[in-house]
Design a protein around this motif. Structure first.
Motif, PDB file in Angstrom:
ATOM      1  N   ARG A   1      -7.098 -11.811   5.720  1.00 37.09           N
ATOM      2  CA  ARG A   1      -7.131 -10.515   5.067  1.00 37.09           C
ATOM      3  C   ARG A   1      -8.210  -9.630   5.671  1.00 37.09           C
ATOM      4  NH1 ARG A   1      -6.773 -12.196  -1.359  1.00 37.09           N
ATOM      5  NH2 ARG A   1      -4.711 -13.203  -1.260  1.00 37.09           N
ATOM      6  N   SER A   2      -7.964  -8.365   5.601  1.00 32.18           N
ATOM      7  CA  SER A   2      -8.931  -7.398   6.085  1.00 32.18           C
ATOM      8  C   SER A   2     -10.053  -7.246   5.066  1.00 32.18           C
ATOM      9  CB  SER A   2      -8.260  -6.041   6.308  1.00 32.18           C
ATOM     10  OG  SER A   2      -9.224  -5.073   6.664  1.00 32.18           O
TER      11      SER A   2
ATOM     12  N   TYR B   1     -11.431  -4.648   4.196  1.00 28.71           N
ATOM     13  CA  TYR B   1     -11.184  -3.415   3.456  1.00 28.71           C
ATOM     14  C   TYR B   1      -9.826  -3.537   2.767  1.00 28.71           C
ATOM     15  CZ  TYR B   1     -14.832  -1.930   6.660  1.00 28.71           C
ATOM     16  OH  TYR B   1     -15.991  -1.839   7.374  1.00 28.71           O
ATOM     17  N   SER B   2      -9.858  -3.955   1.501  1.00 27.85           N
ATOM     18  CA  SER B   2      -8.611  -4.106   0.757  1.00 27.85           C
ATOM     19  C   SER B   2      -8.129  -2.731   0.261  1.00 27.85           C
ATOM     20  CB  SER B   2      -8.813  -5.048  -0.429  1.00 27.85           C
ATOM     21  OG  SER B   2      -9.843  -4.546  -1.270  1.00 27.85           O
ATOM     22  N   VAL B   3      -6.854  -2.657   0.072  1.00 30.10           N
ATOM     23  CA  VAL B   3      -6.221  -1.412  -0.388  1.00 30.10           C
ATOM     24  C   VAL B   3      -5.904  -1.564  -1.870  1.00 30.10           C
ATOM     25  CG1 VAL B   3      -4.290   0.168  -0.076  1.00 30.10           C
ATOM     26  CG2 VAL B   3      -5.274  -1.018   1.913  1.00 30.10           C
ATOM     27  N   VAL B   4      -6.411  -0.648  -2.667  1.00 27.24           N
ATOM     28  CA  VAL B   4      -6.158  -0.668  -4.106  1.00 27.24           C
ATOM     29  C   VAL B   4      -4.796  -0.033  -4.375  1.00 27.24           C
ATOM     30  CG1 VAL B   4      -7.043  -0.001  -6.374  1.00 27.24           C
ATOM     31  CG2 VAL B   4      -8.629  -0.439  -4.498  1.00 27.24           C
ATOM     32  N   THR B   5      -4.015  -0.740  -5.139  1.00 30.65           N
ATOM     33  CA  THR B   5      -2.672  -0.244  -5.432  1.00 30.65           C
ATOM     34  C   THR B   5      -2.723   0.938  -6.391  1.00 30.65           C
ATOM     35  OG1 THR B   5      -2.445  -1.825  -7.245  1.00 30.65           O
ATOM     36  CG2 THR B   5      -1.731  -2.551  -5.060  1.00 30.65           C
ATOM     37  N   LYS B   6      -1.614   1.672  -6.448  1.00 32.11           N
ATOM     38  CA  LYS B   6      -1.516   2.841  -7.328  1.00 32.11           C
ATOM     39  C   LYS B   6      -1.516   2.427  -8.784  1.00 32.11           C
ATOM     40  CE  LYS B   6       1.186   7.070  -7.969  1.00 32.11           C
ATOM     41  NZ  LYS B   6       2.388   7.848  -7.552  1.00 32.11           N
TER      42      LYS B   6
ATOM     43  N   ARG C   1      -5.007   1.836  -9.936  1.00 33.56           N
ATOM     44  CA  ARG C   1      -5.758   3.070 -10.120  1.00 33.56           C
ATOM     45  C   ARG C   1      -5.458   3.724 -11.467  1.00 33.56           C
ATOM     46  NH1 ARG C   1      -4.626   5.850  -4.196  1.00 33.56           N
ATOM     47  NH2 ARG C   1      -5.621   4.194  -2.923  1.00 33.56           N
TER      48      ARG C   1
END
Length: 271
Positions: free
Chosen positions: A122-123, A125-130, A133
């Motif tokens: 995994r990176s 920098y994780s991406v937060v889902t919509k 949020r």
């Protein structure tokens, strides 16, 4: 022949022997001075000046046998020996360029695949889902997110440094029960308890006016050196001890325990 003649002959013989042993060792014939070794080569054996007038050589001629020459030869390489390649790049044969690989060779040449459950790293920098949020926290989650107070975190009775916590009004007006008051009483001493004696205490009048008895004075008197017997032998047995007889009770106590007594085995001579 008298004795004097024999003595004179023996003396003369010994003198001759001493004279013979005292002579210096003669120089052998053919000795050459300053010759360090028999292998000291002064002249080349192939040159004519190396020969004497009689045709003999003055130096040692070195000759080798056929076997020695054979052993002196360097070891030859094996007939199948191949030299190192001059470069890691070499030409490929035409037959190798036109060769067709077999099915088995093509399978072996395939790269090894990844496992079915393999996951790429995994990176950071994780991406937060919509959905994450727009989610709203519950009351329970908000209460857990609140940081703990200092007294709850460290379990101390002071809400500030050096200041004790306040006593609640209910605790101030509370009345203790009879059992609590009984438990709160300090434990008393035993009836026979006596405290420690002081370091200094007064001496009673009876002790000050007491008079020691005759026996006590005799025991307190130090032993005089005149009472010591120089000829005393501690290992000497008295006549009374020699004539003493043990009582039946003493003989009974000296006997060994019956259960520990073991009869000796007797072996016949003829066996």
């Amino acid at each position: 022949m008298d004795t004097e003649t024999e003595n004179s002959m023996s003396v003369s013989e010994s003198t001759r022997r001493i004279d013979l042993l005292s002579r210096a060792k003669p120089v052998p014939p053919g000795f050459l001075e300053d010759r360090r070794s028999v292998y000291w080569v002064d002249n080349d054996p192939q040159q004519p000046q190396g020969l004497t007038e009689g045709g003999t050589s003055r130096v040692t001629l070195f000759t080798t046998t056929t076997r020695l020459e054979e052993l002196a030869r360097h070891r030859s390489a094996h007939h199948e020996y191949k030299k190192h390649r001059p470069t890691p790049i070499w030409p490929v044969k035409k037959s190798a360029l036109d060769a067709t690989p077999t099915e088995r060779l093509e399978v072996l040449s395939l790269a090894k695949g990844l496992h079915d459950e393999f996951k790429i790293e995994r990176s950071p920098y994780s991406v937060v889902t919509k959905a994450a949020r727009s989610v709203s926290a519950s009351d329970r989650l908000q209460s857990l997110a609140v940081p703990k107070n200092r007294e709850d975190r460290y379990c101390v009775n002071d809400y500030e440094w050096g200041q004790p916590s306040e006593v609640s009004p209910a605790a101030k007006t509370a009345s203790a029960s009879a059992r609590v008051e009984t438990l709160a009483e300090a434990k008393g001493y035993h009836n026979d308890f006596k405290g420690e004696n002081p370091v200094q205490w007064p001496v009673s009048d009876q002790a000050l006016k007491a008079i020691a008895s005759l026996r006590l004075q005799q025991l307190a008197r130090p032993r005089s050196r005149t009472m010591i017997k120089d000829d005393y032998d501690p290992y000497k047995v008295t006549l009374a001890a020699k004539k003493a007889r043990a009582t039946p009770r003493l003989e009974e106590l000296c006997a060994p325990i019956p259960r520990k007594v073991r009869q000796k085995k007797t072996v016949a001579v003829g066996q």
